[in-house]
Design a protein around this motif. Structure first.
Motif, PDB file in Angstrom:
ATOM      1  N   ALA A 114       0.854  -1.188   0.000  1.00  0.00           N
ATOM      2  CA  ALA A 114       0.000   0.000   0.000  1.00  0.00           C
ATOM      3  C   ALA A 114       0.890   1.238   0.000  1.00  0.00           C
ATOM      4  O   ALA A 114       1.930   1.262   0.673  1.00  0.00           O
ATOM      5  N   VAL A 115       0.491   2.248  -0.748  1.00  0.00           N
ATOM      6  CA  VAL A 115       1.246   3.494  -0.763  1.00  0.00           C
ATOM      7  C   VAL A 115       1.347   4.013   0.667  1.00  0.00           C
ATOM      8  O   VAL A 115       0.374   4.009   1.413  1.00  0.00           O
ATOM      9  N   GLY A 116       2.555   4.423   1.049  1.00  0.00           N
ATOM     10  CA  GLY A 116       2.798   4.912   2.404  1.00  0.00           C
ATOM     11  C   GLY A 116       3.241   3.831   3.378  1.00  0.00           C
ATOM     12  O   GLY A 116       3.650   4.136   4.497  1.00  0.00           O
ATOM     13  N   GLN A 117       3.173   2.582   2.957  1.00  0.00           N
ATOM     14  CA  GLN A 117       3.576   1.462   3.816  1.00  0.00           C
ATOM     15  C   GLN A 117       5.083   1.486   4.033  1.00  0.00           C
ATOM     16  O   GLN A 117       5.850   1.694   3.093  1.00  0.00           O
ATOM     17  N   HIS A 118       5.521   1.253   5.258  1.00  0.00           N
ATOM     18  CA  HIS A 118       6.944   1.187   5.577  1.00  0.00           C
ATOM     19  C   HIS A 118       7.457  -0.228   5.348  1.00  0.00           C
ATOM     20  O   HIS A 118       6.740  -1.201   5.578  1.00  0.00           O
ATOM     21  N   ILE A 119       8.702  -0.330   4.882  1.00  0.00           N
ATOM     22  CA  ILE A 119       9.303  -1.638   4.648  1.00  0.00           C
ATOM     23  C   ILE A 119      10.070  -2.077   5.895  1.00  0.00           C
ATOM     24  O   ILE A 119      10.358  -1.262   6.768  1.00  0.00           O
ATOM     25  N   GLU A 120      10.389  -3.346   5.932  1.00  0.00           N
ATOM     26  CA  GLU A 120      11.189  -3.890   7.028  1.00  0.00           C
ATOM     27  C   GLU A 120      12.607  -3.325   6.940  1.00  0.00           C
ATOM     28  O   GLU A 120      13.236  -3.391   5.883  1.00  0.00           O
ATOM     29  N   ILE A 149       2.416   2.472  -6.666  1.00  0.00           N
ATOM     30  CA  ILE A 149       2.070   1.142  -7.168  1.00  0.00           C
ATOM     31  C   ILE A 149       1.378   1.350  -8.501  1.00  0.00           C
ATOM     32  O   ILE A 149       0.362   2.045  -8.580  1.00  0.00           O
ATOM     33  N   ALA A 150       1.972   0.788  -9.562  1.00  0.00           N
ATOM     34  CA  ALA A 150       1.395   0.958 -10.894  1.00  0.00           C
ATOM     35  C   ALA A 150       1.834  -0.182 -11.800  1.00  0.00           C
ATOM     36  O   ALA A 150       3.004  -0.571 -11.795  1.00  0.00           O
ATOM     37  N   ASP A 151       0.909  -0.686 -12.581  1.00  0.00           N
ATOM     38  CA  ASP A 151       1.201  -1.703 -13.594  1.00  0.00           C
ATOM     39  C   ASP A 151       1.927  -2.919 -13.014  1.00  0.00           C
ATOM     40  O   ASP A 151       2.839  -3.466 -13.633  1.00  0.00           O
ATOM     41  N   GLY A 152       1.548  -3.326 -11.817  1.00  0.00           N
ATOM     42  CA  GLY A 152       2.157  -4.501 -11.201  1.00  0.00           C
ATOM     43  C   GLY A 152       3.519  -4.268 -10.579  1.00  0.00           C
ATOM     44  O   GLY A 152       4.159  -5.202 -10.123  1.00  0.00           O
ATOM     45  N   LEU A 153       3.985  -3.004 -10.581  1.00  0.00           N
ATOM     46  CA  LEU A 153       5.283  -2.682  -9.998  1.00  0.00           C
ATOM     47  C   LEU A 153       5.100  -1.775  -8.784  1.00  0.00           C
ATOM     48  O   LEU A 153       4.203  -0.929  -8.753  1.00  0.00           O
ATOM     49  N   VAL A 154       5.974  -1.967  -7.816  1.00  0.00           N
ATOM     50  CA  VAL A 154       5.955  -1.173  -6.592  1.00  0.00           C
ATOM     51  C   VAL A 154       7.263  -0.393  -6.532  1.00  0.00           C
ATOM     52  O   VAL A 154       8.345  -0.976  -6.624  1.00  0.00           O
ATOM     53  N   THR A 155       7.171   0.927  -6.390  1.00  0.00           N
ATOM     54  CA  THR A 155       8.352   1.776  -6.258  1.00  0.00           C
ATOM     55  C   THR A 155       8.539   2.124  -4.788  1.00  0.00           C
ATOM     56  O   THR A 155       7.606   2.592  -4.131  1.00  0.00           O
ATOM     57  N   LEU A 156       9.744   1.865  -4.300  1.00  0.00           N
ATOM     58  CA  LEU A 156      10.096   2.127  -2.912  1.00  0.00           C
ATOM     59  C   LEU A 156      11.048   3.310  -2.840  1.00  0.00           C
ATOM     60  O   LEU A 156      12.012   3.369  -3.598  1.00  0.00           O
ATOM     61  N   ASP A 157      10.803   4.239  -1.939  1.00  0.00           N
ATOM     62  CA  ASP A 157      11.786   5.265  -1.593  1.00  0.00           C
ATOM     63  C   ASP A 157      12.609   4.711  -0.443  1.00  0.00           C
ATOM     64  O   ASP A 157      12.049   4.258   0.563  1.00  0.00           O
ATOM     65  N   LEU A 158      13.930   4.723  -0.583  1.00  0.00           N
ATOM     66  CA  LEU A 158      14.820   4.137   0.409  1.00  0.00           C
ATOM     67  C   LEU A 158      15.758   5.191   0.982  1.00  0.00           C
ATOM     68  O   LEU A 158      16.134   6.140   0.300  1.00  0.00           O
ATOM     69  N   GLU A 159      16.136   4.971   2.228  1.00  0.00           N
ATOM     70  CA  GLU A 159      17.069   5.873   2.902  1.00  0.00           C
ATOM     71  C   GLU A 159      17.958   5.028   3.818  1.00  0.00           C
ATOM     72  O   GLU A 159      17.496   4.090   4.443  1.00  0.00           O
ATOM     73  N   GLU A 160      19.228   5.405   3.858  1.00  0.00           N
ATOM     74  CA  GLU A 160      20.167   4.711   4.744  1.00  0.00           C
ATOM     75  C   GLU A 160      20.744   5.723   5.720  1.00  0.00           C
ATOM     76  O   GLU A 160      21.146   6.820   5.325  1.00  0.00           O
TER      77      GLU A 160
END
Length: 140
Positions: free
Chosen positions: A10-16, A106-117
């Motif tokens: 879901a848009v806005g969902q945080h990743i592990e 989320i579009a066309d079966g692809l999920v784009t993640l914004d990442l930060e380290e």
């Protein structure tokens, strides 16, 4: 085998988060595996001559952690379509690196993640993005 994320994205969902404690031996081995023998990664005095406080983590290791975060989210490495990052500040050998992220699109079966380290002390080291397959079917 590629598997879809074990959850609906879901848009806005945080990743592990992905966490890595760096140390001189890890950097030496990573440098050997990637053929990166630049002295700023292991020689404290030389790093100082280059204007650094101490030896630094290789840029490619940051990318590897971004890839790992995307693969965990995607349910496996084959679910990762692309990864990109930009280093923002040095990460010194001995620091703990933490990659976090959020679902941007989320579009066309692809999920784009914004990442930060960030380093364990909270200082930002790198930013980037990854694209993963959102509804991958198992591949044998």
């Amino acid at each position: 085998m590629t598997t879809a994320p074990s959850h609906s994205a879901a848009v806005g969902q945080h990743i592990e988060p992905v966490v890595l404690q760096t140390d001189p031996v890890l950097l030496l081995r990573f440098g050997a595996a990637t053929h990166n023998s630049h002295r700023i990664h292991y020689d404290h005095q030389y790093a100082g001559l280059e204007g650094l406080d101490a030896p630094v983590v290789m840029a490619q290791l940051h990318g590897t952690l971004f890839y790992r975060a995307a693969a965990v989210f995607a349910g496996g490495p084959r679910g990762v379509v692309s990864v990109g990052w930009r280093n923002r500040a040095p990460a010194y050998v001995g620091c703990e690196l933490v990659v976090t992220g959020v679902v941007r699109e989320i579009a066309d079966g692809l999920v784009t993640l914004d990442l930060e380290e960030r380093c364990g002390d909270g200082a930002p080291c790198a930013v980037g993005e990854a694209v993963v397959i959102g509804n991958a079917e198992p591949v044998c």
